[in-house]
Design a protein around this motif. Structure first.
Motif, PDB file in Angstrom:
ATOM      1  N   GLY A  81      -6.652  11.962  -9.067  1.00 25.56           N
ATOM      2  CA  GLY A  81      -5.910  11.485  -7.906  1.00 25.56           C
ATOM      3  C   GLY A  81      -6.802  11.359  -6.694  1.00 25.56           C
ATOM      4  N   THR A  82      -6.181  10.968  -5.589  1.00 24.42           N
ATOM      5  CA  THR A  82      -6.867  10.832  -4.310  1.00 24.42           C
ATOM      6  C   THR A  82      -6.358  11.928  -3.389  1.00 24.42           C
ATOM      7  N   PHE A  83      -7.278  12.663  -2.803  1.00 22.29           N
ATOM      8  CA  PHE A  83      -6.927  13.804  -1.956  1.00 22.29           C
ATOM      9  C   PHE A  83      -7.719  13.748  -0.670  1.00 22.29           C
ATOM     10  N   GLN A  84      -7.159  14.338   0.366  1.00 28.55           N
ATOM     11  CA  GLN A  84      -7.865  14.437   1.640  1.00 28.55           C
ATOM     12  C   GLN A  84      -8.479  15.826   1.742  1.00 28.55           C
ATOM     13  N   PHE A  85      -9.753  15.868   2.109  1.00 24.02           N
ATOM     14  CA  PHE A  85     -10.460  17.120   2.346  1.00 24.02           C
ATOM     15  C   PHE A  85     -10.940  17.112   3.784  1.00 24.02           C
ATOM     16  N   THR A  86     -10.702  18.193   4.502  1.00 23.01           N
ATOM     17  CA  THR A  86     -11.089  18.306   5.895  1.00 23.01           C
ATOM     18  C   THR A  86     -12.459  18.960   5.989  1.00 23.01           C
ATOM     19  N   ALA A  87     -13.370  18.321   6.727  1.00 28.03           N
ATOM     20  CA  ALA A  87     -14.721  18.862   6.890  1.00 28.03           C
ATOM     21  C   ALA A  87     -14.671  20.272   7.451  1.00 28.03           C
ATOM     22  N   GLY A  88     -15.473  21.152   6.882  1.00 28.85           N
ATOM     23  CA  GLY A  88     -15.563  22.522   7.360  1.00 28.85           C
ATOM     24  C   GLY A  88     -14.471  23.436   6.849  1.00 28.85           C
ATOM     25  N   SER A  89     -13.568  22.912   6.024  1.00 27.78           N
ATOM     26  CA  SER A  89     -12.502  23.754   5.490  1.00 27.78           C
ATOM     27  C   SER A  89     -12.729  23.991   4.002  1.00 27.78           C
ATOM     28  N   ALA A  90     -11.981  24.919   3.462  1.00 19.35           N
ATOM     29  CA  ALA A  90     -12.118  25.259   2.046  1.00 19.35           C
ATOM     30  C   ALA A  90     -11.358  24.256   1.188  1.00 19.35           C
ATOM     31  N   GLY A  91     -12.031  23.698   0.232  1.00 20.62           N
ATOM     32  CA  GLY A  91     -11.435  22.843  -0.778  1.00 20.62           C
ATOM     33  C   GLY A  91     -12.067  23.246  -2.096  1.00 20.62           C
ATOM     34  N   SER A  92     -11.340  23.090  -3.192  1.00 19.25           N
ATOM     35  CA  SER A  92     -11.919  23.529  -4.452  1.00 19.25           C
ATOM     36  C   SER A  92     -11.227  22.880  -5.641  1.00 19.25           C
ATOM     37  N   VAL A  93     -11.907  22.985  -6.774  1.00 19.99           N
ATOM     38  CA  VAL A  93     -11.350  22.587  -8.062  1.00 19.99           C
ATOM     39  C   VAL A  93     -11.512  23.781  -8.988  1.00 19.99           C
ATOM     40  N   LEU A  94     -10.435  24.184  -9.640  1.00 23.01           N
ATOM     41  CA  LEU A  94     -10.465  25.304 -10.561  1.00 23.01           C
ATOM     42  C   LEU A  94      -9.960  24.824 -11.911  1.00 23.01           C
ATOM     43  N   ILE A  95     -10.826  24.890 -12.915  1.00 22.46           N
ATOM     44  CA  ILE A  95     -10.462  24.527 -14.280  1.00 22.46           C
ATOM     45  C   ILE A  95     -10.183  25.833 -15.004  1.00 22.46           C
ATOM     46  N   ARG A  96      -8.923  26.044 -15.385  1.00 21.59           N
ATOM     47  CA  ARG A  96      -8.498  27.345 -15.921  1.00 21.59           C
ATOM     48  C   ARG A  96      -8.412  27.329 -17.452  1.00 21.59           C
ATOM     49  N   THR A  97      -8.353  28.525 -18.019  1.00 25.21           N
ATOM     50  CA  THR A  97      -8.283  28.674 -19.475  1.00 25.21           C
ATOM     51  C   THR A  97      -7.039  29.417 -19.955  1.00 25.21           C
ATOM     52  N   GLU A  98      -6.198  29.843 -19.044  1.00 21.56           N
ATOM     53  CA  GLU A  98      -5.025  30.631 -19.432  1.00 21.56           C
ATOM     54  C   GLU A  98      -4.091  29.833 -20.332  1.00 21.56           C
TER      55      GLU A  98
END
Length: 76
Positions: A43-60
């Motif tokens: 998808g398309t997402f907005q990320f703000t400079a200087g803020s926390a953004g992340s991608v987490l690929i989980r295994t649960e």
């Protein structure tokens, strides 16, 4: 935001992926048994400079091996 993996029959068909962006948290289910060797758009997402953004690929609770080859952010 895009992900890439190597597809195989022993991979999980139900990989949970969390994307933390300026609008909050978006969670997706990814089938790694298909679409291997290519960039798959989440998808398309907005990320703000200087803020926390992340991608987490989980295994649960997945039903196979989970592969994390690459994540790519493309400026729109």
């Amino acid at each position: 935001m895009q992900l890439r993996w190597t597809a195989h029959a022993n991979r999980a068909s139900n990989v949970p992926v969390d994307v933390v962006h300026a609008g909050g948290l978006s969670t997706f289910g990814v089938d790694q048994r298909t679409s291997g060797g290519q960039w798959v758009a989440l998808g398309t997402f907005q990320f703000t400079a200087g803020s926390a953004g992340s991608v987490l690929i989980r295994t649960e609770q997945t039903d196979g091996y989970v592969i994390a080859d690459a994540a790519r952010f493309v400026r729109a």
